[in-house]
Scaffold this active site. Structure first.
Site, short mmCIF file in Angstrom:
data_model
loop_
_atom_site.label_atom_id
_atom_site.label_comp_id
_atom_site.label_asym_id
_atom_site.label_seq_id
_atom_site.Cartn_x
_atom_site.Cartn_y
_atom_site.Cartn_z
CG HIS A 108 -0.37 0.32 2.52
ND1 HIS A 108 -0.06 -0.65 3.45
CD2 HIS A 108 -0.02 1.50 3.09
CE1 HIS A 108 0.44 -0.07 4.53
NE2 HIS A 108 0.49 1.23 4.34
CG ASP A 138 -0.03 -3.97 2.64
OD1 ASP A 138 0.19 -3.53 1.49
OD2 ASP A 138 -0.22 -3.23 3.62
N GLY A 209 3.42 6.33 8.21
CA GLY A 209 4.77 6.55 7.72
C GLY A 209 5.71 5.44 8.13
CB SER A 211 3.16 1.69 6.20
OG SER A 211 2.00 1.87 6.96
#
Length: 476
Positions: A108, A138, A209, A211
């Site tokens: 993402h 993901d 952030g 992630s």
């Protein structure tokens, strides 16, 4: 003697202090310094269509009309160039896993990006290209080209992480640049919404952030990829989730080799075995395994697996529930022949299945059933008012042209069936793992269950095309 005893006690105290120091580090500074060169900030850029602002907020001819037109033009909302596409930026984190420039992050973070820029701890910036990505976990794999070998970190074994172990999260929270937070493993094997979820929960501060950034153990090994937080306000409240490294490494290996994932596919629809099914299924001793509700065209059908089978073992490993089976199948090599142990009619059978590829199975065609003879009657059984499927009912309920079974015309609100969630419009397909073509078939299955001393009967129900088993008590 007393002196020796005091000496021994002092030695034990020193050992206890050393063990405590090892379990609780005085500082994470050495670890942060060790891993920081391999952790990166990721900036993505995407071209998006301009969003036109509100019009008509001042009357035409108003002295403020020119002022608002100039304001909208400055904001890119005027009639001139304001309608042209603009660039939108986003921030995230990642980490280098090889000296030749492979970088791991969340899907993402980079999904839909036109440009991806990697910023290293030293301040150097390099453009990146997407090698492959997997929305199911993901995870995305990027590649940068560098003239010099890059500092990198290695994956650890997430299965060895225990609840209470120290961990350290590193990343780019809220675009503030390189940042470190520490905490413990709060829980393991968490599932959020994905089929292959296996998250480590941590109270190390994770914010937007972070992630795609790494979660380290005290040995400097990556045991998770920081992916999500649970928060009512968008900030960290100490509930963060990192995809376990043992899931990530399998995905990364496939993305690196193929540019895509290639997961095993068994070709069954399944549901968890519940406590009330134990009494209803002959030979079932515990609420464990995966109940097969449907077998479309595919590997399982070719191997002889049938709806109503309970899968007890897959490739030599016991099946605890649906989630466990899905993960095991997905992690198994495409094309591998595996042994599947099923419970059928009170006995176990071992079947050999050659796995297909899940990514190619989305358009699988369901197995064709027999056509139900027209029988326009209805009857109440166990609180259920049932009638055989007719063409008129198929049209009314949107059923397949070859749908068979008994349609629920009504469900008594005081019945056990209503408590189990059965409702008018549901389709009863099987009872005691045998197809239902008439009301007499259902009555016969109920009588067989009573004669066998069973207290409940297992029904296969379809609603909106989705099958599930329901164990229904016979004491109505």
């Amino acid at each position: 003697m007393r002196a020796m005893w005091l000496s021994a006690l002092g030695l034990m105290f020193l050992i206890a202090q050393a063990v405590a120091a090892q379990a609780r580090p005085d500082s994470f500074a050495d670890l942060a310094e060790q891993v920081s060169p391999a952790v990166v900030n990721i900036t993505t850029s995407t071209v998006v269509a301009s969003q036109t602002g509100p019009r008509g907020i001042v009357p035409e001819g108003s002295p403020f009309e020119d002022f608002f037109r100039e304001f909208q033009d400055r904001q890119g909302e005027g009639d001139g160039d304001g309608n042209r596409p603009r660039r939108s930026s986003a921030l995230g984190s990642g980490f280098v896993i090889s000296e030749d420039g492979y970088v791991v992050t969340n899907n993402h973070v980079i999904d839909g990006a036109d440009e991806i820029l990697i910023e290293f701890f030293s301040g150097e910036e390099l453009p990146a290209t997407v090698v492959g990505k997997d929305p199911n976990t993901d995870i995305a794999l990027l590649k940068v080209e560098s003239e010099q070998p890059l500092a990198f970190v290695s994956f650890g074994d997430s299965d060895l992480s225990r609840v209470g172990d120290w961990v350290m999260a590193v990343g780019n929270p809220l675009g503030q640049g390189f940042s470190v937070s520490a905490g413990i493993v709060s829980a393991r094997n968490r599932a959020l919404s994905g089929t292959y979820d296996d998250y480590i929960q941590t109270d190390a501060a994770i914010n937007r952030g972070n992630s795609g950034g790494p979660l380290f153990n005290l040995d400097g090994e990556v045991v998770g990829v920081n992916t999500a937080i649970l928060s009512p306000n968008g900030g960290s409240i100490g509930i963060g989730f990192s995809m376990a490294s043992n899931v990530v490494t399998r995905v990364i290996d496939q993305l690196k080799e193929f540019g895509e994932t290639r997961r095993g596919w068994l070709g069954v629809r399944i549901q968890n075995v519940t406590e009330d099914m134990v009494e209803a299924v002959e030979g079932l001793e515990a609420a464990a395994g995966a109940m097969v509700t449907d077998v479309p065209t595919g590997p399982a059908e070719e191997a002889g697996i049938e709806a109503g089978d309970v899968i007890l073992s897959f490739d030599g490993k016991d099946v605890a529930d649906v989630r466990g089976l899905v993960r095991e199948v997905g992690n198994t090599e495409v094309g591998k022949a595996v042994r599947v142990v099923v419970l059928r009619d009170g006995k176990t059978q071992t079947l050999k299945v050659t796995l297909g590829r899940r990514e190619e199975a989305e358009t699988a065609v369901p197995a064709v059933a027999q056509v139900t003879p027209e029988e326009p009657i209805q009857k109440e059984v166990l609180g259920l008012t049932v009638t055989p499927v007719t063409q008129a009912l198929r049209d009314e309920l949107g059923l397949d042209a070859d749908a068979t079974g008994l349609v629920l015309q009504d469900v008594s609100e005081t019945s056990k069936a209503y408590e189990k969630g059965l409702r008018a419009g549901d389709l009863l397909v099987e009872a005691s793992q045998q197809k239902l073509l008439s009301i007499s078939d259902l009555e016969a299955r109920i009588q067989d269950a009573k004669d066998g001393g069973r207290k409940s009967i297992l029904l296969l129900v379809r609603r909106g095309g989705e099958p599930r088993f329901v164990a229904l008590a016979l004491d109505e």
